[in-house]
Design an enzyme around this catalytic site. Structure first.
Site, PDB file in Angstrom:
ATOM      1  N   SER A  83       0.843  -1.196   0.000  1.00 48.16           N
ATOM      2  CA  SER A  83       0.000   0.000   0.000  1.00 48.16           C
ATOM      3  C   SER A  83       0.880   1.247   0.000  1.00 48.16           C
ATOM      4  O   SER A  83       2.091   1.184   0.247  1.00 48.16           O
ATOM      5  CB  SER A  83      -0.900   0.016   1.230  1.00 48.16           C
ATOM      6  OG  SER A  83      -0.132   0.279   2.400  1.00 48.16           O
ATOM      7  N   LYS A  84       0.247   2.383  -0.248  1.00 49.19           N
ATOM      8  CA  LYS A  84       0.966   3.663  -0.227  1.00 49.19           C
ATOM      9  C   LYS A  84       1.563   3.906   1.167  1.00 49.19           C
ATOM     10  O   LYS A  84       2.644   4.472   1.295  1.00 49.19           O
ATOM     11  CB  LYS A  84       0.015   4.787  -0.611  1.00 49.19           C
ATOM     12  CG  LYS A  84       0.664   6.156  -0.613  1.00 49.19           C
ATOM     13  CD  LYS A  84      -0.332   7.232  -0.978  1.00 49.19           C
ATOM     14  CE  LYS A  84       0.288   8.619  -0.865  1.00 49.19           C
ATOM     15  NZ  LYS A  84       0.691   8.987   0.483  1.00 49.19           N
ATOM     16  N   ARG A  85       0.839   3.473   2.199  1.00 55.14           N
ATOM     17  CA  ARG A  85       1.329   3.659   3.572  1.00 55.14           C
ATOM     18  C   ARG A  85       2.686   2.981   3.783  1.00 55.14           C
ATOM     19  O   ARG A  85       3.528   3.478   4.509  1.00 55.14           O
ATOM     20  CB  ARG A  85       0.313   3.121   4.588  1.00 55.14           C
ATOM     21  CG  ARG A  85      -0.854   4.057   4.832  1.00 55.14           C
ATOM     22  CD  ARG A  85      -1.682   3.595   6.021  1.00 55.14           C
ATOM     23  NE  ARG A  85      -2.260   2.279   5.807  1.00 55.14           N
ATOM     24  CZ  ARG A  85      -3.363   2.048   5.103  1.00 55.14           C
ATOM     25  NH1 ARG A  85      -4.012   3.065   4.555  1.00 55.14           N
ATOM     26  NH2 ARG A  85      -3.837   0.826   4.956  1.00 55.14           N
TER      27      ARG A  85
ATOM     28  N   ASP B 162       5.259   5.308   2.360  1.00 55.42           N
ATOM     29  CA  ASP B 162       5.454   6.469   3.245  1.00 55.42           C
ATOM     30  C   ASP B 162       6.269   6.069   4.480  1.00 55.42           C
ATOM     31  O   ASP B 162       7.132   6.811   4.946  1.00 55.42           O
ATOM     32  CB  ASP B 162       4.093   7.031   3.691  1.00 55.42           C
ATOM     33  CG  ASP B 162       3.312   7.627   2.525  1.00 55.42           C
ATOM     34  OD1 ASP B 162       3.938   7.911   1.486  1.00 55.42           O
ATOM     35  OD2 ASP B 162       2.088   7.795   2.644  1.00 55.42           O
TER      36      ASP B 162
END
Length: 505
Positions: free
Chosen positions: A262-264, A267
């Protein structure tokens, strides 16, 4: 009958930036199409108007342009099967909705969102299917006159597919083999909504794949649960002979822990999950991209190709043409592929080494100029030659080798403590005199003279060279000392030596 032409498609929704998993799916479609001398179609699935994000479609096209993945037809590429944007095909879908209704393969349902929510509260794990459709407000439970009256009065409705229970649905998957699903677990999916006169993903996909003569559907594993419904829809239309072959690619998994990427994760661990930087038009949030982080498109393609596919050899570095030649769907993994982003960094480093000094210098020169230094391309190229094997990204070159272009304004404290001895100033003064007398200032010319002087004076070579490096570079790092001095030239070398003697004492 001649063999069917290979035609595959990549069909993203313009709901935001393209996730790297989508890029991998498009890449595998591209490799498959090129290998079989077939066509790669670019289609936009924008039937869900509520989720449309301005700029997303242009972003997706730009991402593939950067990556070098070329489409043969589709949105912005032209072709004879258009239009390729689903919102422009609404006049086509209605005919197929009516066909299913006329054949008793679908039915009209008037249940409101509130009624559906209430039923979910009543029945645990409620789904709209053979066991519950008789309890709902639809054309199977209401008199025909009432159905007509509701439609005439403008009541909103959906068209649902009629899934018959008690059937084994076989999905032949080129990666997973024969997948069998019981029709009892399938719900009566919504195929069409009167609210916007648009089909849902399921119907639009099937109709478009059929009309565009798609031979193979290669997509992510997350779409596997919808495959049985798509098989049933092909059957309902009588299109079994033209049904595409399916291949569901393994999921991209988190670099650590469980679950899909995921994008998380990006990040949290500091890596991009989008090909290009994305500026969210609603929130203003900026998400990093592989391009802006300094990755080469070839490195990204090479990295993604080996996520879930294995050529069966030790080879890791592939050109796009080599990937086309060797790609084989049967060598795709069924298990998820861990997104080891460090491997992507390794690939980028390898491509830096693979590229010529000229290519890297062209990319590094604007960074040098951006730091206020006017330098010839030839000299930038000399620095690149000495330093490119030490970096993973071109942008890392400047902090590592700015000393070639700008003399040190200060000296690293730890290195001074460790390398600048009580006698270093005296040795450096003597060394300055030796250097002043060298006529041949090439690497070899300097090395011979300086080492001879060190030997004659019975100095420790390490002491001399460590102090020399600190004086010229400002820290205890860098390539060979005589490579540095040959680049700087005699005057600059002496100037830096004299300043260090004065400052460090």
């Amino acid at each position: 009958m001649s063999e069917r032409r290979v035609r595959v498609r990549f069909a993203p929704s313009p709901t935001g930036p393209l996730h790297i998993g989508g890029v991998r799916t498009a890449l595998f479609n591209y490799l498959f199409a090129r290998q079989h001398k077939g066509d790669l179609v670019f289609r936009i699935e924008d039937t869900d108007s509520n989720r449309f994000v301005p700029g997303a479609e242009e972003y997706i096209i730009e991402a593939f342009r950067w990556l070098g993945i070329k489409f043969d037809e589709g949105v912005s590429f032209g072709g004879t099967y258009g239009p390729y944007r689903q919102s422009e095909r609404r006049h086509i879908y209605r005919k197929y909705v009516d066909q299913l209704l006329a054949d008793g393969k679908a039915y009209i349902a008037f249940d409101t969102p509130e009624e559906l929510e209430a039923k979910r509260g009543e029945i645990k794990n409620f789904q709209y299917d053979a066991s519950t459709r008789g309890l709902m407000r639809n054309s199977l439970t209401l008199p025909a006159e009432e159905v007509e009256a509701l439609i005439a009065d403008g009541h909103q409705y959906v068209v649902r597919f009629l899934v018959q229970p008690g059937e084994d649905v076989h999905v032949h998957d080129l990666i997973r083999g024969d997948v069998v699903i019981k029709s009892d677990i399938l719900d009566d999916k919504v195929l069409f909504k009167s609210a916007d006169e648009l089909p849902t993903y399921h119907l639009a996909n099937i109709v478009d794949d059929h009309l565009m003569e798609i031979s193979h559907v290669i997509r992510g594993e997350e779409w596997l649960p919808s495959a049985p419904l798509h098989v049933l829809l092909y059957r309902a239309f009588g299109w079994e002979d033209t049904m595409p072959q399916f291949a569901h690619l393994p999921l991209l998994l988190k670099p650590d822990g469980k679950g899909k990427l995921s994008k998380r994760d990006g990040d949290r661990l500091g890596f991009p999950v989008f090909p290009l930087e994305w500026h969210d038009p609603k929130s203003g949030e900026v998400s990093s991209g592989f391009r802006e982080q300094g990755y080469f498109p070839e490195a990204v393609v090479n990295f993604l190709a080996l996520l879930g596919w294995n050529p069966g050899t030790e080879q890791e570095m592939f050109t796009l043409d080599e990937l086309v030649e060797q790609f084989d769907l049967s060598k795709c993994s069924k298990a998820g592929a861990r997104f080891a982003y460090e491997k992507g960094i390794w690939f980028n480093h390898e491509y830096i080494l693979k590229k010529s000094d000229d290519e890297i210098a062209q990319l590094f020169a604007p960074i040098v100029a951006g730091n206020g230094v006017e330098e010839s391309m030839e000299r930038v190229k000399m620095v690149v030659h000495m330093m490119k094997d030490r970096v993973n990204f071109v942008k890392e070159l400047w902090p590592l080798c700015s000393f070639f272009f700008i003399p040190p304004s200060e000296y690293d404290e730890k290195t001074v403590k460790k390398r600048w001895k009580d006698y270093s100033a005296q040795q450096m003064s003597e060394l300055a005199e030796v250097i002043r007398g060298i006529d041949d200032f090439s690497v070899e010319g300097q090395e011979t003279v300086v080492k001879k002087w060190v030997e004659e004076k019975e100095y420790k070579l390490g002491d001399v060279m460590n102090a020399f490096r600190l004086a010229l570079v400002g820290i205890g790092k860098g390539p060979g000392m005589f490579d540095i001095t040959a680049f700087l030239g005699k005057e600059e070398t002496l100037s830096r030596l004299q300043r260090a003697i004065k400052v460090l004492g």
